[in-house]
Design a protein around this motif. Structure first.
Motif, PDB file in Angstrom:
ATOM      1  N   ARG A 263      -3.556   1.735 -10.766  1.00 22.84           N
ATOM      2  CA  ARG A 263      -3.444   3.155 -10.975  1.00 22.84           C
ATOM      3  C   ARG A 263      -4.375   3.627 -11.965  1.00 22.84           C
ATOM      4  NH1 ARG A 263       0.846   6.932 -11.664  1.00 22.84           N
ATOM      5  NH2 ARG A 263      -0.064   8.986 -11.630  1.00 22.84           N
ATOM      6  N   PHE A 264      -5.334   4.633 -11.488  1.00 18.41           N
ATOM      7  CA  PHE A 264      -6.187   5.298 -12.345  1.00 18.41           C
ATOM      8  C   PHE A 264      -5.792   6.604 -12.889  1.00 18.41           C
ATOM      9  CE2 PHE A 264      -8.420   2.040 -10.211  1.00 18.41           C
ATOM     10  CZ  PHE A 264      -9.523   1.632 -10.945  1.00 18.41           C
TER      11      PHE A 264
ATOM     12  N   LEU B  68       3.351   5.837  -5.740  1.00 20.14           N
ATOM     13  CA  LEU B  68       3.495   5.942  -7.115  1.00 20.14           C
ATOM     14  C   LEU B  68       2.026   6.577  -7.597  1.00 20.14           C
ATOM     15  CD1 LEU B  68       4.206   2.302  -7.949  1.00 20.14           C
ATOM     16  CD2 LEU B  68       5.641   4.176  -8.529  1.00 20.14           C
ATOM     17  N   GLY B  69       1.317   7.113  -6.830  1.00 25.29           N
ATOM     18  CA  GLY B  69       0.130   7.811  -7.251  1.00 25.29           C
ATOM     19  C   GLY B  69      -1.117   7.044  -7.198  1.00 25.29           C
ATOM     20  N   HIS B  70      -1.111   5.838  -6.582  1.00 30.03           N
ATOM     21  CA  HIS B  70      -2.295   4.995  -6.695  1.00 30.03           C
ATOM     22  C   HIS B  70      -3.318   5.583  -5.446  1.00 30.03           C
ATOM     23  CE1 HIS B  70      -0.864   1.142  -8.407  1.00 30.03           C
ATOM     24  NE2 HIS B  70      -0.095   1.932  -8.698  1.00 30.03           N
TER      25      HIS B  70
ATOM     26  N   ARG C 126       0.801  -1.154  -0.091  1.00 23.96           N
ATOM     27  CA  ARG C 126      -0.004  -0.081  -0.080  1.00 23.96           C
ATOM     28  C   ARG C 126       0.871   1.087  -0.120  1.00 23.96           C
ATOM     29  NH1 ARG C 126      -5.483  -0.437   1.210  1.00 23.96           N
ATOM     30  NH2 ARG C 126      -5.525   1.697   2.054  1.00 23.96           N
ATOM     31  N   SER C 127       1.840   1.336   0.870  1.00 17.41           N
ATOM     32  CA  SER C 127       2.799   2.296   0.848  1.00 17.41           C
ATOM     33  C   SER C 127       3.578   2.587  -0.557  1.00 17.41           C
ATOM     34  CB  SER C 127       3.835   2.064   2.076  1.00 17.41           C
ATOM     35  OG  SER C 127       4.913   3.329   1.901  1.00 17.41           O
TER      36      SER C 127
END
Length: 210
Positions: free
Chosen positions: A115-116, A62-64, A56-57
């Motif tokens: 990642r969206f 990464l912008g997730h 999660r970290s």
């Protein structure tokens, strides 16, 4: 009639007895666990939790967890290389794409494993040509830096723009773009104030690119 009733009652009792036996067996198995076994299970669980926390970290770094815009084609390649799962919305400034934005903003927060992002198709001619992006909105499902599937327009969502976030979530799950156990992570959500079909909205904005 009484015989049928008796048969049904016997079947219910049989099922109930089987369930009770299964629960009793599970309780007995737990009772047989020694303190060392419990400690092993506890350590295993802690390791799993730590591993997930690390994931999660990394995802967040990464912008997730956020639905963001890619400003350039060059950055697109950096994004898809960095994350195992990416959903990229190729868009233009029109009504159908804004509808998609709304749902993707919700899913980005609920599915941190993916990642969206979105990128303006008209400002990305190389990508649009390479990936054969014609109809907008188009979602590209990218896994391990390779485009594996596309969602073109709203055809897979009933051909209407009043689909729910759950429906989009389920469709992305079929493409394995997100981790999904069958229980939706979002509450039912319909577009409020506008329930036009895509055809009706064409009088304002076309869903097709040039």
């Amino acid at each position: 009639m009484e015989n049928v009733q008796q048969i049904l009652e016997n079947q219910v009792l049989t099922v109930a007895k089987a369930m009770e036996d299964k629960i009793d067996d599970e309780i007995a198995a737990l009772d047989r666990l020694e303190s060392d076994d419990i400690e092993v299970l506890r350590e295993k669980r802690i390791k799993q939790m730590k591993k997930m926390a690390e994931k999660r970290s990394r995802w967040i770094s990464l912008g997730h967890g956020d639905y963001s815009e890619i400003p350039s084609e060059k950055e697109f390649f950096s994004v898809v290389k960095a994350s195992d799962r990416v959903v990229c919305h190729f868009y233009r400034e029109n009504w159908p794409c804004k509808v998609m934005d709304k749902h993707l903003s919700v899913l980005a927060k609920q599915h941190i494993e993916t990642r969206f992002v979105k990128i303006q198709a008209e400002k990305s001619p190389f990508l649009a040509e390479k990936l054969k992006i014609v109809v907008l909105p188009t979602l590209a499902v990218i896994k391990n830096a390779k485009v594996e599937n596309y969602m073109v327009g709203f055809d897979e969502l009933g051909g209407r723009d009043d689909f729910s976030t759950e429906e989009l979530e389920e469709r992305l799950a079929k493409y394995q773009a997100i981790i999904f156990d069958g229980e939706s992570s979002v509450k039912p959500s319909r577009t409020q104030g506008h329930t036009r079909s895509v055809r009706q909205s064409e009088t304002h904005d076309s869903s097709d690119s040039d």
